[in-house]
Design a protein around this motif. Structure first.
Motif, short mmCIF file in Angstrom:
data_model
loop_
_atom_site.label_atom_id
_atom_site.label_comp_id
_atom_site.label_asym_id
_atom_site.label_seq_id
_atom_site.Cartn_x
_atom_site.Cartn_y
_atom_site.Cartn_z
N ALA A 41 -66.87 13.10 17.50
CA ALA A 41 -66.84 14.51 17.10
C ALA A 41 -67.36 15.40 18.22
CB ALA A 41 -67.64 14.71 15.82
N ASN A 42 -68.46 15.01 18.84
CA ASN A 42 -69.03 15.81 19.91
C ASN A 42 -68.18 15.77 21.17
OD1 ASN A 42 -71.35 17.08 18.82
ND2 ASN A 42 -72.49 15.16 18.89
N MET A 43 -67.58 14.61 21.47
CA MET A 43 -66.71 14.52 22.64
C MET A 43 -65.51 15.44 22.51
SD MET A 43 -66.47 10.53 23.73
CE MET A 43 -67.87 9.64 24.36
N LEU A 44 -64.88 15.45 21.35
CA LEU A 44 -63.70 16.30 21.14
C LEU A 44 -64.04 17.77 21.39
CD1 LEU A 44 -62.25 14.55 17.98
CD2 LEU A 44 -61.05 14.82 20.16
N LEU A 45 -65.26 18.15 21.04
CA LEU A 45 -65.68 19.54 21.19
C LEU A 45 -66.24 19.84 22.58
CD1 LEU A 45 -67.42 19.82 17.73
CD2 LEU A 45 -65.36 21.08 18.41
N GLY A 46 -66.42 18.80 23.40
CA GLY A 46 -67.04 18.99 24.69
C GLY A 46 -68.54 19.21 24.62
N ASN A 47 -69.15 18.79 23.51
CA ASN A 47 -70.59 18.95 23.30
C ASN A 47 -71.38 17.83 23.98
OD1 ASN A 47 -70.09 21.10 21.59
ND2 ASN A 47 -70.45 19.95 19.71
N SER A 117 -69.30 23.39 17.40
CA SER A 117 -69.54 23.97 18.73
C SER A 117 -70.64 25.02 18.60
CB SER A 117 -68.25 24.58 19.28
OG SER A 117 -67.82 25.65 18.46
N ALA A 118 -71.82 24.54 18.31
CA ALA A 118 -72.96 25.43 18.07
C ALA A 118 -74.25 24.64 18.22
CB ALA A 118 -72.89 26.04 16.68
N LYS A 119 -75.32 25.36 18.45
CA LYS A 119 -76.66 24.78 18.42
C LYS A 119 -77.27 25.12 17.08
CE LYS A 119 -81.12 24.65 20.81
NZ LYS A 119 -81.92 25.21 21.93
N ILE A 120 -77.52 24.09 16.27
CA ILE A 120 -78.04 24.30 14.93
C ILE A 120 -79.52 24.67 14.99
CG2 ILE A 120 -78.52 23.18 12.71
CD1 ILE A 120 -76.06 21.47 13.12
N TRP A 157 -70.05 28.51 20.64
CA TRP A 157 -69.07 28.61 21.72
C TRP A 157 -67.73 28.11 21.18
CZ3 TRP A 157 -73.52 25.75 21.77
CH2 TRP A 157 -73.40 24.38 21.59
N THR A 158 -66.66 28.38 21.91
CA THR A 158 -65.32 27.97 21.49
C THR A 158 -64.90 26.74 22.28
OG1 THR A 158 -64.71 30.25 20.96
CG2 THR A 158 -62.91 28.68 21.29
N ALA A 159 -64.51 25.68 21.57
CA ALA A 159 -64.07 24.45 22.22
C ALA A 159 -62.59 24.53 22.56
CB ALA A 159 -64.34 23.26 21.31
N ARG A 160 -62.22 23.83 23.63
CA ARG A 160 -60.81 23.76 24.00
C ARG A 160 -60.06 22.82 23.06
NH1 ARG A 160 -61.47 22.11 30.19
NH2 ARG A 160 -62.79 20.60 29.13
N PRO A 161 -58.75 22.96 22.91
CA PRO A 161 -57.98 22.06 22.03
C PRO A 161 -58.10 20.61 22.48
CG PRO A 161 -56.68 23.98 22.62
CD PRO A 161 -57.91 24.02 23.50
N ALA A 162 -58.23 19.71 21.53
CA ALA A 162 -58.27 18.27 21.80
C ALA A 162 -57.92 17.53 20.52
CB ALA A 162 -59.65 17.85 22.32
#
Length: 325
Positions: A41-47, A117-120, A157-162
């Protein structure tokens, strides 16, 4: 900026990698029950891979978003919709302010994960934001999320499509074959018992939780022999994946919030590369075990780590045909 939980679900909580390195203080590792799904989940979002996620168990939440954000859902398959439209798993989804995310029927697996795509806005306790559900600390107010809760964001933040191809996504409908190595007390059991352990199809008990996964049927060691073995043991260290055999012969797999020491013989241990599979075991699921060598366990782990690193590089370079793990 926040998420409003109109319905919380049975056991929705904030999780990350947990608290490794504290077991000598009696503090279990905890964290995500299926860390691979959390990483995906985090990889897809680039987190960052340890960015906190929401872990959803058995029944899912109904969430209203009060800001624009990107999400990715992995793990167990629920019937899931955004504003009453079905959405895909293993894909970056752009959510707008006022959108409603709904989890309804569970289809397969046990735990789903929502990467954001956020810091909780959750305090760190002993180096982690993870909710330790059994002990009652960490996460949101030291507990699972409840109806009406709001989880705030410090930043978004906004994640790129993946997207991960459908044919490469994990299939939790299949009976898993869990690979194990011999445990410290494996030599205390007869060859007959060891063969029965690796040749039996076990069923997951409804009494299982984040502390331990109970299995049946019994592998039927003689009560006298097992009592003798246990009586000679000093309580020894347990780790997620340790498989103990109590006097009734029904295996117990120590899980992520399990006790740090125990006194039952440890027949086997789940290899590190397969630990994430335990997080998707539901009551009445069937599982089997395959005993492998420690060297093979190391090779499998190295290969999985290489695959994760390659996947991360491909996402970073905007390659969209992602790998399976």
């Amino acid at each position: 900026m926040s998420m409003h939980f109109i319905r919380a679900g049975l056991q929705t909580s904030i999780q990350d990698y947990g608290r490794p390195g504290l077991m000598h203080y009696g503090i279990p590792i905890g964290g995500a029950a299926d860390p691979l799904s959390m990483k995906l989940a985090n990889m897809l979002l680039g987190n960052p891979l340890n960015n906190p996620v929401l872990e959803i168990t058995l029944t899912g939440p109904l969430i209203e978003f009060t800001c624009d954000v990107s999400i990715a859902i992995t793990g167990a398959q629920f019937k899931t919709s955004l504003n009453n439209r079905a959405i895909e798993y293993y894909k970056v989804i752009q959510v707008k302010r006022g959108d409603i995310l709904n989890f309804s029927k569970l289809i397969s697996g046990m735990r789903a994960y929502i990467g954001i795509s956020a810091k909780i806005s959750t305090p760190m306790i002993l180096g982690s934001t993870a909710t330790h559900l059994i002990s009652g600390f960490g996460g949101h107010h030291d507990r699972a999320i409840e109806n009406g809760d709001r989880i705030g964001f410090v930043d978004t933040w906004t994640a790129r499509p993946a997207k991960l191809k459908r044919e490469l996504q994990p299939n939790y409908k299949l009976r898993p074959l869990i690979r194990v190595v011999h445990g410290p007390e494996a030599g205390s059991f007869s060859q007959e018992i060891m063969e029965k352990f690796s040749g039996t199809s076990f069923q997951v008990s409804a009494q299982s939780n984040r502390m331990g996964i109970r299995l049946s049927p019994s592998i039927n060691p003689s009560r006298e022999a097992l009592t003798e073995t246990s009586g000679k043991m000093i309580s020894s260290g347990l780790y997620p994946g340790s498989i103990q055999i109590p006097e009734n012969g029904e295996p117990i797999i120590s899980f992520i919030e399990g006790q740090t020491i125990g006194g039952y013989p440890r027949l086997a241990h789940v290899i590190r590369a397969d630990l994430h599979r335990l997080g998707q075991l539901n009551a009445l699921d069937k599982i089997s075990f395959q005993v492998i060598t420690l060297e093979n366990a190391r090779i499998i782990l190295r290969e999985k780590q290489k695959s994760l690193e390659k996947l991360q590089r491909e996402i970073a370079t905007e390659t969209r045909d992602l790998l399976t793990l």
